[in-house]
Design a protein around this motif. Structure first.
Motif, PDB file in Angstrom:
ATOM      1  N   GLY A  10       0.825  -1.205   0.000  1.00 47.82           N
ATOM      2  CA  GLY A  10       0.000   0.000   0.000  1.00 47.82           C
ATOM      3  C   GLY A  10       0.853   1.246   0.000  1.00 47.82           C
ATOM      4  N   ALA A  11       0.760   2.032  -1.090  1.00 53.76           N
ATOM      5  CA  ALA A  11       1.604   3.225  -1.215  1.00 53.76           C
ATOM      6  C   ALA A  11       0.847   4.507  -0.901  1.00 53.76           C
ATOM      7  CB  ALA A  11       2.222   3.284  -2.613  1.00 53.76           C
ATOM      8  N   GLY A  12       0.316   4.568   0.317  1.00 52.57           N
ATOM      9  CA  GLY A  12      -0.234   5.831   0.842  1.00 52.57           C
ATOM     10  C   GLY A  12       0.846   6.488   1.679  1.00 52.57           C
ATOM     11  N   PRO A  13       0.487   7.489   2.492  1.00 53.78           N
ATOM     12  CA  PRO A  13       1.511   8.163   3.311  1.00 53.78           C
ATOM     13  C   PRO A  13       2.263   7.201   4.232  1.00 53.78           C
ATOM     14  CG  PRO A  13      -0.719   8.894   3.897  1.00 53.78           C
ATOM     15  CD  PRO A  13      -0.834   8.120   2.638  1.00 53.78           C
ATOM     16  N   ALA A  14       1.537   6.261   4.882  1.00 57.32           N
ATOM     17  CA  ALA A  14       2.208   5.327   5.800  1.00 57.32           C
ATOM     18  C   ALA A  14       3.165   4.425   5.024  1.00 57.32           C
ATOM     19  CB  ALA A  14       1.171   4.498   6.553  1.00 57.32           C
ATOM     20  N   GLY A  15       2.720   3.913   3.873  1.00 58.50           N
ATOM     21  CA  GLY A  15       3.530   2.984   3.087  1.00 58.50           C
ATOM     22  C   GLY A  15       4.752   3.648   2.464  1.00 58.50           C
ATOM     23  N   TYR A 381       4.218  -6.223  10.226  1.00 59.76           N
ATOM     24  CA  TYR A 381       4.029  -4.886  10.798  1.00 59.76           C
ATOM     25  C   TYR A 381       2.782  -4.264  10.204  1.00 59.76           C
ATOM     26  CZ  TYR A 381       8.956  -5.479  11.980  1.00 59.76           C
ATOM     27  OH  TYR A 381      10.145  -5.971  12.474  1.00 59.76           O
ATOM     28  N   PHE A 382       2.189  -3.326  10.949  1.00 61.24           N
ATOM     29  CA  PHE A 382       1.039  -2.567  10.442  1.00 61.24           C
ATOM     30  C   PHE A 382       1.289  -1.086  10.720  1.00 61.24           C
ATOM     31  CE2 PHE A 382      -0.581  -6.757  11.413  1.00 61.24           C
ATOM     32  CZ  PHE A 382      -1.417  -7.036  10.335  1.00 61.24           C
ATOM     33  N   ALA A 383       0.892  -0.216   9.786  1.00 58.36           N
ATOM     34  CA  ALA A 383       1.010   1.223  10.033  1.00 58.36           C
ATOM     35  C   ALA A 383      -0.113   1.953   9.327  1.00 58.36           C
ATOM     36  CB  ALA A 383       2.368   1.729   9.543  1.00 58.36           C
ATOM     37  N   GLY A 384      -0.474   3.126   9.865  1.00 59.43           N
ATOM     38  CA  GLY A 384      -1.494   3.965   9.237  1.00 59.43           C
ATOM     39  C   GLY A 384      -2.905   3.592   9.642  1.00 59.43           C
ATOM     40  N   GLU A 385      -3.835   3.943   8.767  1.00 59.50           N
ATOM     41  CA  GLU A 385      -5.260   3.854   9.110  1.00 59.50           C
ATOM     42  C   GLU A 385      -5.771   2.426   9.249  1.00 59.50           C
ATOM     43  OE1 GLU A 385      -7.493   6.872   6.872  1.00 59.50           O
ATOM     44  OE2 GLU A 385      -9.258   5.613   7.206  1.00 59.50           O
ATOM     45  N   GLN A 399      -0.496  12.701  10.362  1.00 61.33           N
ATOM     46  CA  GLN A 399       0.683  12.583  11.230  1.00 61.33           C
ATOM     47  C   GLN A 399       0.804  11.150  11.752  1.00 61.33           C
ATOM     48  OE1 GLN A 399       3.132  15.097  12.375  1.00 61.33           O
ATOM     49  NE2 GLN A 399       4.117  13.162  12.975  1.00 61.33           N
ATOM     50  N   ALA A 400      -0.333  10.561  12.146  1.00 58.54           N
ATOM     51  CA  ALA A 400      -0.302   9.182  12.669  1.00 58.54           C
ATOM     52  C   ALA A 400       0.176   8.221  11.582  1.00 58.54           C
ATOM     53  CB  ALA A 400      -1.681   8.783  13.174  1.00 58.54           C
ATOM     54  N   ALA A 401      -0.293   8.439  10.344  1.00 55.71           N
ATOM     55  CA  ALA A 401       0.131   7.556   9.247  1.00 55.71           C
ATOM     56  C   ALA A 401       1.640   7.679   9.032  1.00 55.71           C
ATOM     57  CB  ALA A 401      -0.633   7.909   7.964  1.00 55.71           C
ATOM     58  N   PHE A 402       2.145   8.913   8.990  1.00 55.68           N
ATOM     59  CA  PHE A 402       3.585   9.114   8.761  1.00 55.68           C
ATOM     60  C   PHE A 402       4.409   8.566   9.931  1.00 55.68           C
ATOM     61  CE2 PHE A 402       2.319  12.615   5.729  1.00 55.68           C
ATOM     62  CZ  PHE A 402       2.905  12.050   4.612  1.00 55.68           C
ATOM     63  N   SER A 403       3.966   8.839  11.167  1.00 57.74           N
ATOM     64  CA  SER A 403       4.767   8.415  12.329  1.00 57.74           C
ATOM     65  C   SER A 403       4.796   6.901  12.464  1.00 57.74           C
ATOM     66  CB  SER A 403       4.207   9.022  13.622  1.00 57.74           C
ATOM     67  OG  SER A 403       4.403  10.408  13.616  1.00 57.74           O
ATOM     68  N   THR A 404       3.632   6.247  12.289  1.00 56.97           N
ATOM     69  CA  THR A 404       3.618   4.789  12.432  1.00 56.97           C
ATOM     70  C   THR A 404       4.364   4.145  11.262  1.00 56.97           C
ATOM     71  OG1 THR A 404       1.405   4.714  11.425  1.00 56.97           O
ATOM     72  CG2 THR A 404       1.499   4.677  13.836  1.00 56.97           C
ATOM     73  N   GLY A 405       4.258   4.747  10.070  1.00 54.01           N
ATOM     74  CA  GLY A 405       5.000   4.247   8.904  1.00 54.01           C
ATOM     75  C   GLY A 405       6.504   4.354   9.144  1.00 54.01           C
ATOM     76  N   TRP A 406       6.905   5.470   9.697  1.00 51.27           N
ATOM     77  CA  TRP A 406       8.331   5.701  10.003  1.00 51.27           C
ATOM     78  C   TRP A 406       8.849   4.615  10.950  1.00 51.27           C
ATOM     79  CZ3 TRP A 406      10.720   6.640  14.695  1.00 51.27           C
ATOM     80  CH2 TRP A 406      12.018   7.162  14.655  1.00 51.27           C
ATOM     81  N   ALA A 407       8.070   4.367  12.037  1.00 52.19           N
ATOM     82  CA  ALA A 407       8.503   3.383  13.045  1.00 52.19           C
ATOM     83  C   ALA A 407       8.554   1.976  12.447  1.00 52.19           C
ATOM     84  CB  ALA A 407       7.556   3.409  14.242  1.00 52.19           C
ATOM     85  N   ALA A 408       7.541   1.634  11.651  1.00 55.14           N
ATOM     86  CA  ALA A 408       7.487   0.281  11.072  1.00 55.14           C
ATOM     87  C   ALA A 408       8.641   0.079  10.091  1.00 55.14           C
ATOM     88  CB  ALA A 408       6.149   0.070  10.373  1.00 55.14           C
TER      89      ALA A 408
END
Ligand SMILES: Cc1cc2nc3c(=O)[nH]c(=O)nc-3n(C[C@H](O)[C@H](O)[C@H](O)COP(=O)(O)OP(=O)(O)OC[C@H]3O[C@@H](n4cnc5c(N)ncnc54)[C@H](O)[C@@H]3O)c2cc1C
Length: 418
Positions: A10-15, A381-385, A399-408
């Motif tokens: 998934g290539a959204g902000p988190a991905g 791992y899971f990140a984003g919405e 912000q949550a999508a970017f931060s969780t994506g960063w951590a993952a």
């Protein structure tokens, strides 16, 4: 050829953030996106302006996610709004903060953010494959071995997968809830998927009659069993089905929760929140006295938006052609009560695809809040919405999508490299 260190789905902000971070750590990363173009939802955020984050301090930020916000603290303490803005700033992107704390790129273009992210992952060597729908996780003896895609019937091998498939709203952008079934297939539980930030349908014809009217600076209370459970001020709009607009989106999550447990929900609109009952009564009395010879409907036209006047007259059942000096105390009281408590019954909420954000998702109890790693399957791992996280409007969700994506991304690369 078909083996990667990390695969991001998934290539959204988190991905995009996860893939770039993993690649920056030196791993071979594949980013799979089901649509022909990546980041379709990100491109339409904030009406195309992209409200990327918010200036709120961390505690307030976390509160906007409700009870589940606590889950974000460990990640926010490492990668929060300052770090996110710095990340884009380093690439020459500048931001403006509006009076309400919402932060947007200076050029008001979500495309600037998307284009930079695509360029950034390319430079870091991420392989982006679009038009590829992941429909199966390959797990053997409790260990991840890869993914399978429906569209091209192809398998990619890896021991590290980050799922960033988003929620289930605005499916036209590609986010149609696929991540929930992928998570379930790995043994994860999914917390009840429901709309958050969603317009509301109103009983009767009143909304249709008022369609197109937009009210600014009003306060709306949510009444359940006659009890005020929350209230917000701002702007709302009447539509052919009911009500929408920023203020309605903000109260919608709590409304949905009560409708789901079959409770009757009413909205009470205060059209004159700047005046208390006493001040409003004195104002009405003075206006009626001063303009005694004017028609009541003429005066209403001066106080209210034109399109609201017939609804007011209809609901209050006051003769519109009366002169103001013929308006009696009882009628004035009816008018005052209506101005402070214009009541609408909520019949339903709009369908999930119309929600700005999906509430519910992968159960946070099963995810490590430091790494976004699954507590059930190593390397997943899971990140984003896709996670059971959703916030008010204001830039919190991105912000949550970017931060969780960063951590993952960081964590997946670290497990591989060690
Ligand atoms: C109209 C609108 C405006 C918004 N405005 C704002 C805003 O201004 N500020 C804010 O903070 N939030 C905003 N949001 C919310 C925000 O856009 C989302 O919370 C955010 O995009 C979630 O990011 P994500 O990366 O988790 O998922 P998404 O952005 O939904 O991306 C998921 C990606 O995964 C892909 N995908 C899905 N399933 C598969 C599969 N099986 N295989 C491969 N790929 C798959 C999808 O095609 C998609 O590209 C808005 C939402 C909407 C709908």
């Amino acid at each position: 050829m078909n083996k990667y260190d990390v695969i991001v789905v998934g290539a959204g902000p988190a991905g995009l953030m996860a893939a770039g971070q993993a690649a920056e750590s030196g791993t071979k990363v594949l980013l799979l996106e089901k649509m022909d173009t990546p980041a379709n939802k990100l491109r339409i955020t904030g009406g195309g302006r992209c409200n990327i984050t918010n200036a709120a301090p961390i505690n307030e930020f976390i509160k906007s996610f409700g009870m589940n916000g606590r889950f974000l603290r460990p990640v926010f303490s490492r990668f929060f709004s300052t770090e996110l803005l710095q990340f884009f700033y380093n690439a020459g992107i500048r931001f403006v903060t509006e009076a309400d704390g919402k932060i947007f790129p200076e050029d008001d273009k979500a495309d600037t953010i998307v284009d930079f992210l695509l360029n950034w992952i390319r430079e870091r060597g991420v392989t982006l494959q679009t038009g590829f729908t992941v429909n199966r996780l390959l797990i053997e003896n409790g260990k991840l071995t890869g993914i399978a895609g429906s569209s091209s019937d192809k398998i990619y091998y890896t021991e590290n997968i980050i799922i960033t498939t988003g929620g289930a709203s605005y499916p036209g952008t590609g986010s149609s809830g696929d991540g929930y079934s992928l998570a379930k297939s790995a043994g994860h539980t999914i917390i009840n998927i429901r709309p958050s930030l969603i317009p509301l349908e109103i009983a009767g014809n009143i909304a249709q009659d008022l369609q197109g009217i937009s009210l600014s600076n009003v306060t709306v209370k949510v009444l359940v069993n006659g009890k005020n459970i929350t209230s917000r001020s701002g702007e709302m709009v009447f539509t052919h089905y009911g009500v929408s607009g920023p203020l309605i989106l903000l109260i919608s999550k709590i409304v949905v929760e009560h409708l789901l447990i079959k409770q009757k929900v009413f909205l009470s609109i205060d059209l004159k929140p700047e005046m208390d009952d006493k001040t409003l009564d004195a104002f009405l009395l003075s206006e009626i006295k001063t303009h005694g010879k004017k028609l009541f409907k003429t005066l209403l036209n001066e106080w209210l938006q034109k399109k609201l006047v017939p609804a007011c007259i209809n609901l209050l059942n006051i003769q519109p052609d009366k002169l103001c000096n013929q308006i009696n105390a009882e009628e004035r009281k009816k008018l005052r009560i209506w101005l402070k408590d214009f009541r609408l019954e909520v019949k339903n909420y709009r369908p999930l695809p119309e929600a700005i954000v999906t509430a519910g998702g992968v159960n946070l109890k099963e995810i490590d809040p430091n790494t976004m790693g699954s507590k059930l399957i190593k390397g997943l791992y899971f990140a984003g919405e896709v996670l059971d996280l959703d916030a008010d409007t204001g830039g919190y969700n991105l912000q949550a999508a970017f931060s969780t994506g960063w951590a993952a991304g960081k964590a997946a690369a670290a497990t591989f490299l060690h």
